[in-house]
Design a protein around this motif. Structure first.
Motif, PDB file in Angstrom:
ATOM      1  N   ARG A  89     -32.093 -30.502  70.810  1.00  0.00           N
ATOM      2  CA  ARG A  89     -32.535 -29.484  71.732  1.00  0.00           C
ATOM      3  C   ARG A  89     -34.328 -28.843  70.953  1.00  0.00           C
ATOM      4  O   ARG A  89     -35.180 -28.651  71.442  1.00  0.00           O
ATOM      5  N   GLY A  90     -33.968 -28.687  69.512  1.00  0.00           N
ATOM      6  CA  GLY A  90     -35.122 -28.052  68.847  1.00  0.00           C
ATOM      7  C   GLY A  90     -36.281 -29.237  68.736  1.00  0.00           C
ATOM      8  O   GLY A  90     -37.354 -28.878  68.893  1.00  0.00           O
ATOM      9  N   LYS A  91     -35.718 -30.202  68.334  1.00  0.00           N
ATOM     10  CA  LYS A  91     -36.985 -31.475  68.336  1.00  0.00           C
ATOM     11  C   LYS A  91     -37.537 -31.468  69.624  1.00  0.00           C
ATOM     12  O   LYS A  91     -38.771 -31.835  69.723  1.00  0.00           O
ATOM     13  N   TRP A  92     -36.666 -31.386  70.860  1.00  0.00           N
ATOM     14  CA  TRP A  92     -37.363 -31.849  71.987  1.00  0.00           C
ATOM     15  C   TRP A  92     -38.332 -30.694  72.243  1.00  0.00           C
ATOM     16  O   TRP A  92     -39.538 -30.925  72.955  1.00  0.00           O
ATOM     17  N   ILE A  93     -38.201 -29.369  71.871  1.00  0.00           N
ATOM     18  CA  ILE A  93     -39.149 -28.160  72.247  1.00  0.00           C
ATOM     19  C   ILE A  93     -40.221 -28.357  71.323  1.00  0.00           C
ATOM     20  O   ILE A  93     -41.511 -28.193  71.646  1.00  0.00           O
ATOM     21  N   LEU A  94     -40.145 -28.980  69.887  1.00  0.00           N
ATOM     22  CA  LEU A  94     -41.336 -29.012  69.266  1.00  0.00           C
ATOM     23  C   LEU A  94     -42.210 -30.267  69.915  1.00  0.00           C
ATOM     24  O   LEU A  94     -43.522 -29.972  69.754  1.00  0.00           O
ATOM     25  N   GLU A  95     -41.584 -31.204  70.519  1.00  0.00           N
ATOM     26  CA  GLU A  95     -42.342 -32.374  70.711  1.00  0.00           C
ATOM     27  C   GLU A  95     -42.904 -32.097  72.019  1.00  0.00           C
ATOM     28  O   GLU A  95     -44.024 -32.777  72.335  1.00  0.00           O
ATOM     29  N   ASN A  96     -42.204 -31.421  72.937  1.00  0.00           N
ATOM     30  CA  ASN A  96     -42.617 -31.555  74.198  1.00  0.00           C
ATOM     31  C   ASN A  96     -43.603 -29.972  74.627  1.00  0.00           C
ATOM     32  O   ASN A  96     -44.410 -29.935  75.630  1.00  0.00           O
ATOM     33  N   LEU A  97     -43.232 -28.930  74.057  1.00  0.00           N
ATOM     34  CA  LEU A  97     -43.539 -27.560  74.529  1.00  0.00           C
ATOM     35  C   LEU A  97     -44.421 -26.922  73.456  1.00  0.00           C
ATOM     36  O   LEU A  97     -45.310 -26.115  73.808  1.00  0.00           O
ATOM     37  N   MET A  98     -44.430 -27.418  72.129  1.00  0.00           N
ATOM     38  CA  MET A  98     -45.096 -26.985  71.094  1.00  0.00           C
ATOM     39  C   MET A  98     -46.271 -27.833  70.342  1.00  0.00           C
ATOM     40  O   MET A  98     -47.036 -27.371  69.411  1.00  0.00           O
ATOM     41  N   ASP A  99     -46.346 -28.993  70.979  1.00  0.00           N
ATOM     42  CA  ASP A  99     -47.198 -29.947  70.402  1.00  0.00           C
ATOM     43  C   ASP A  99     -47.205 -30.225  68.742  1.00  0.00           C
ATOM     44  O   ASP A  99     -48.039 -29.976  68.095  1.00  0.00           O
ATOM     45  N   ALA A 100     -45.953 -29.944  68.327  1.00  0.00           N
ATOM     46  CA  ALA A 100     -45.730 -30.041  66.962  1.00  0.00           C
ATOM     47  C   ALA A 100     -44.297 -31.014  66.781  1.00  0.00           C
ATOM     48  O   ALA A 100     -43.505 -30.713  66.109  1.00  0.00           O
ATOM     49  N   PRO A 101     -44.552 -32.241  66.974  1.00  0.00           N
ATOM     50  CA  PRO A 101     -43.306 -33.275  66.602  1.00  0.00           C
ATOM     51  C   PRO A 101     -43.049 -33.216  65.224  1.00  0.00           C
ATOM     52  O   PRO A 101     -43.985 -33.243  64.360  1.00  0.00           O
ATOM     53  N   PRO A 102     -41.775 -33.235  64.787  1.00  0.00           N
ATOM     54  CA  PRO A 102     -41.564 -33.304  63.294  1.00  0.00           C
ATOM     55  C   PRO A 102     -41.939 -34.507  62.981  1.00  0.00           C
ATOM     56  O   PRO A 102     -41.539 -35.829  63.562  1.00  0.00           O
ATOM     57  N   PRO A 103     -42.092 -34.979  61.855  1.00  0.00           N
ATOM     58  CA  PRO A 103     -42.596 -36.232  61.285  1.00  0.00           C
ATOM     59  C   PRO A 103     -41.116 -36.955  61.052  1.00  0.00           C
ATOM     60  O   PRO A 103     -40.135 -36.511  60.913  1.00  0.00           O
ATOM     61  N   PRO A 104     -41.208 -38.502  60.821  1.00  0.00           N
ATOM     62  CA  PRO A 104     -39.954 -39.243  60.477  1.00  0.00           C
ATOM     63  C   PRO A 104     -39.557 -38.833  59.209  1.00  0.00           C
ATOM     64  O   PRO A 104     -40.352 -38.335  58.312  1.00  0.00           O
ATOM     65  N   PRO A 105     -38.316 -39.070  58.922  1.00  0.00           N
ATOM     66  CA  PRO A 105     -37.862 -38.717  57.613  1.00  0.00           C
ATOM     67  C   PRO A 105     -38.356 -39.461  56.574  1.00  0.00           C
ATOM     68  O   PRO A 105     -38.855 -40.857  56.787  1.00  0.00           O
ATOM     69  N   PRO A 106     -38.557 -39.053  55.399  1.00  0.00           N
ATOM     70  CA  PRO A 106     -39.141 -39.996  53.962  1.00  0.00           C
ATOM     71  C   PRO A 106     -38.205 -41.025  53.877  1.00  0.00           C
ATOM     72  O   PRO A 106     -37.156 -41.140  54.223  1.00  0.00           O
ATOM     73  N   PRO A 107     -38.902 -42.070  53.476  1.00  0.00           N
ATOM     74  CA  PRO A 107     -38.306 -43.500  52.984  1.00  0.00           C
ATOM     75  C   PRO A 107     -37.117 -43.484  52.302  1.00  0.00           C
ATOM     76  O   PRO A 107     -37.143 -42.429  51.188  1.00  0.00           O
ATOM     77  N   GLY A 108     -35.877 -43.700  52.533  1.00  0.00           N
ATOM     78  CA  GLY A 108     -34.806 -43.890  51.845  1.00  0.00           C
ATOM     79  C   GLY A 108     -34.030 -42.583  52.083  1.00  0.00           C
ATOM     80  O   GLY A 108     -32.671 -42.503  51.590  1.00  0.00           O
ATOM     81  N   VAL A 109     -34.288 -41.462  52.797  1.00  0.00           N
ATOM     82  CA  VAL A 109     -33.430 -40.460  53.256  1.00  0.00           C
ATOM     83  C   VAL A 109     -32.438 -40.847  54.246  1.00  0.00           C
ATOM     84  O   VAL A 109     -33.152 -41.226  55.496  1.00  0.00           O
ATOM     85  N   VAL A 110     -31.348 -40.439  54.207  1.00  0.00           N
ATOM     86  CA  VAL A 110     -30.428 -40.591  55.418  1.00  0.00           C
ATOM     87  C   VAL A 110     -30.456 -39.408  56.316  1.00  0.00           C
ATOM     88  O   VAL A 110     -30.148 -38.400  55.881  1.00  0.00           O
ATOM     89  N   SER A 111     -31.179 -39.675  57.534  1.00  0.00           N
ATOM     90  CA  SER A 111     -31.530 -38.402  58.306  1.00  0.00           C
ATOM     91  C   SER A 111     -30.416 -38.296  59.288  1.00  0.00           C
ATOM     92  O   SER A 111     -30.512 -37.073  59.935  1.00  0.00           O
ATOM     93  N   ARG A 112     -29.412 -38.963  59.496  1.00  0.00           N
ATOM     94  CA  ARG A 112     -28.599 -38.809  60.609  1.00  0.00           C
ATOM     95  C   ARG A 112     -27.558 -37.790  60.295  1.00  0.00           C
ATOM     96  O   ARG A 112     -26.764 -38.101  59.432  1.00  0.00           O
TER      97      ARG A 112
END
Length: 757
Positions: A590-613
């Motif tokens: 939900r937070g990611k959806w708000i950043l991407e669609n309502l705030m024009d502030a999409p979070p960047p992809p995780p750094p290489p080698g980082v387990v993001s899930r």
């Protein structure tokens, strides 16, 4: 006198506060609050703000200034554990960057970029055939799924084209051509004759030999028949008999085992009789049968000719439909200027130019008309009807790249790199942007007169089109992809936990968002209403889901909330469901959806080698989820994004995984508190709404998303400068959706094209 005092007082305010809010040097702000971390030999995140140029900045510098501006206004920079600027210092920094970007937009040459050839999406294909032929084909459901680029299905760089596309497009075109052009002539209806010996029967030796079907005992012969439409038909049976006994032979005609008529057949082989029935029948595949009813066999009769009664069926004939019906709208449109008595060549020259303009969205070329004319002449000389040959022409037009793709031919013999988009191509750009459909006659007339190159004319047409009902395509095409509600089709809430969630409720949820977006657009409400409006639209199913009484039936009704819980987009079940897991909510999604669609502030992809899930779906209870997320944020490589996402998402915890309001999660009271970057705490959806309306992030997000959808490519550095300047010209969240759309239409990127290889 009083008026003069107010003027002087206003002037004093400008003199007193103007420098701090508008003319502040942003380098001072960076030196004071940013350089310690983002400067020196090892700047954090690789961002060295000390190297940014303020005087004569390049596009790279402007991009960084723009990003710094947005992060400062959202409170993400500086971080909460550093010295923080005052509100006035933040506003001054933001105002100075806005002024820089506005100057840059005027002085730097606009780069319209190149748009990759765009194929019609499935949505656009159906709307195009509906607009031009009044038909939508079920065959389009077999088209390969449209690839998404930046969340939209009309991005040229993301589109593919395969042999499967071509095969399914051909199937669809043939279906449309068959339904669009009628070959019926009630004065000369088609006739199907079924020979008796070719019919089928369970009686031995009844068929397959000789020139008739022979029924030597009580039995039936039958054959399949396909009727093209509901209508009036004439069925004729030619038969005769071997007569014996007191009665003549009798036969019954049946359709799908339903008896239609019984006849006596006194005729003999020398002079067979014909029996006729006129009847109205439904279209489709049927089985027609003739039954011998009264077999008679008396081998001991004195007269040999009276010993055996038999029935012989020579043939069955079906003629029709014989009733005239209104011609399809597409047929009337295609043949509007046709004169059937004229030679084929003259008929072709009357029909083809307007048909090509209709389907290819630009005037026909002489060679194209000649080629199709030659085909029509050749086919009619072979004996085919003009209508049959025209079906082939229509099929060819519908599988042509000029129909399937939005072709924008390059300028020939020109040396300039940047040229205006041609009037007809610009008409298509505008109509597919706003209507997901081809230009109407008004827009094509503007193109014919070469008027669309004038910005004021183009903007006037955009206003007209936005106020037309066909602009509902923006709600289905744009909003459905911007807000990701199309993804609701893939949502699978746990059936045991949410037994009332079904496909019907899914559709109602999605429709609510479409109607809400359309309401904001048509009523010209300010953009902030997307967050703050208490107006929504409910049918009985969705009202019951929300706990609303008094709404009955499948028709959607306007409803006004009496509380703040379900204001705007964040109260919509569609969005809350698609940002949840199957069994529980997801603050991260939900937070990611708000950043991407309502705030024009999409979070960047995780750094290489980082387990993001982070597997939230296996966490039970809000408290354990908070603990898990806090542990996740403690990892430095995860903190920068999760501190932005998680607090926003937790503010929506009062909504369960299918968007119903709740005060408890099991035995525990809901905790909807969230901490935002900068240390600010919010509690619940109402305070989250307030955060989203404190700055113009939603306006900038809409500008970016509409740019993607309308122009058909990602925004480059030069585009981002122009979009930032456009945002600065708009009145923030008090702008309307129409204002934002017009800002996109007025951009060089929409009106110009780069012709360089």
């Amino acid at each position: 006198m009083t008026h003069r005092l107010f003027q002087l007082f206003g002037l004093l305010l400008v003199v007193q506060f103007g420098q701090s809010l508008s003319a502040q040097n942003p380098r001072d702000f960076l030196d004071q609050f940013c350089v310690d971390c983002h400067g020196g030999t090892a700047p954090e995140a690789g961002l060295d703000v000390s190297a940014l140029r303020w005087v004569a900045p390049g596009l790279h510098d402007l991009d960084r200034w723009r990003e710094a501006r947005n992060r400062v206004i959202r409170g993400e920079m500086p971080p909460a554990d550093e010295t923080l600027p005052s509100s006035a210092e933040r506003k001054g920094f933001v105002a100075s960057i806005d002024a820089l970007l506005a100057r840059a937009a005027k002085t730097q040459a606009g780069e319209p970029g190149r748009v990759t050839l765009r194929r019609l999406s499935r949505f656009e294909y159906d709307r195009t055939t509906a607009a031009r032929l009044g038909l939508v084909t079920e065959k389009s459901a077999a088209f390969p799924a449209d690839n998404l680029g930046y969340g939209f299905d009309n991005m040229g760089d993301a589109m593919s084209f395969s042999l499967l596309h071509m095969e399914t497009y051909l199937d669809a075109a043939e279906d449309l051509a068959r339904r669009a052009i009628s070959l019926e002539d009630p004065e000369h209806p088609p006739v199907w004759r079924i020979e008796g010996e070719e019919m089928s029967s369970q009686l031995e030796d009844a068929v397959g030999q000789g020139d008739v079907a022979r029924l030597y005992s009580r039995g039936t012969v039958s054959a399949p028949v396909v009727l093209p439409r509901d209508g009036d038909y004439v069925i004729t049976v030619r038969a005769f008999g071997d007569q014996a006994g007191d009665d003549p032979a009798k036969m019954a005609l049946s359709l799908d085992r339903k008896r239609l008529q019984v006849w006596e057949v006194p005729e003999r082989r020398a002079s067979p009789g014909e029996r006729v029935i006129r009847i109205r029948l439904p279209k489709g595949r049927h089985r027609l049968a003739v039954t011998f009813l009264n077999d008679f066999y008396e081998p001991e009769a004195e007269d040999p000719s009276q010993r055996d009664r038999n029935l012989y069926v020579d043939w069955v004939e079906v003629k029709g439909p014989t009733d005239p019906i209104p011609l399809p709208a597409a047929h009337r449109r295609i043949f509007a200027h046709d004169r059937p008595e004229s030679p084929t060549r003259q008929r072709a020259r009357k029909i083809l130019p307007p048909l090509i303009l209709d389907l290819w969205r630009r005037p026909a070329r002489i060679g194209e008309v000649r080629r199709f004319t030659r085909f029509l002449v050749r086919e009619t000389e072979k004996g085919r009807s003009f209508g049959e040959a025209m079906r082939d022409v229509l099929t060819a037009l519908l599988v042509s790249p000029h129909f399937l793709f939005r072709v924008e031919p390059g300028a020939r013999g020109r040396t300039r790199k940047v040229l205006p988009v041609g009037d007809y191509a610009l008409a298509s750009r505008l109509s597919y942007f706003l209507w997901s459909a081809p230009p109407d006659e008004v827009l094509l007339e503007r193109a014919r007169r070469r008027e669309l190159g004038r910005v004021e004319v183009l903007l006037a047409e955009a206003r007209r089109m936005l106020r037309d009902d066909r602009s509902e395509a923006l709600a289905r095409g744009f909003a459905g992809q911007w807000l990701e509600t199309r993804n609701l089709e893939d949502a699978t809430p746990d059936a045991k936990l949410f037994p009332r969630f079904d496909d019907a409720l899914r559709k109602s949820m999605s429709r609510e968002v479409e109607l809400f977006f359309r309401f904001i657009l048509k009523e010209r409400r300010p953009i902030r209403a997307l967050i703050e409006s208490k107006t929504t639209f409910l049918d009985e199913r969705l009202a019951r889901h929300y706990g609303v009484q008094g709404i009955v039936g499948e028709d959607f009704q306007r409803h006004e909330w009496s509380h703040d819980r379900r204001r705007g987009l964040l109260g919509k079940a569609a969005i809350l469901t698609l940002t949840s897991h199957a069994s529980r909510t997801s603050p991260v999604k939900r937070g990611k959806w708000i950043l991407e669609n309502l705030m024009d502030a999409p979070p960047p992809p995780p750094p290489p080698g980082v387990v993001s899930r982070l597997d939230e779906s296996q966490v039970t209870g809000t408290r354990s989820l908070r603990e898990k997320l806090e542990s996740h944020r403690a990892q430095p490589e995860c903190a920068s994004c999760h501190e932005r996402m998680d607090g926003l998402g937790f503010a929506l915890e009062n909504f369960d995984a299918v968007g119903r309001w709740r005060d408890r999660d099991g035995r525990n009271a809901i905790d909807a508190k969230g901490e935002l970057p900068g240390g600010r705490e919010i509690d619940g959806v109402a305070e989250l709404d307030a955060v989203l309306t404190e700055h113009d992030g939603l306006t900038r997000s809409l500008l970016h998303k509409l740019f993607l959808y309308g122009v058909g490519r990602e925004a480059g550095p030069a585009d981002r400068v122009q979009l930032a300047a456009a945002a600065g010209r708009l009145p923030g969240l008090d702008a309307t959706l129409e204002d934002v759309v017009l800002a996109i239409v007025g951009l060089d990127a929409f009106r110009l094209r780069n012709t360089a290889p």
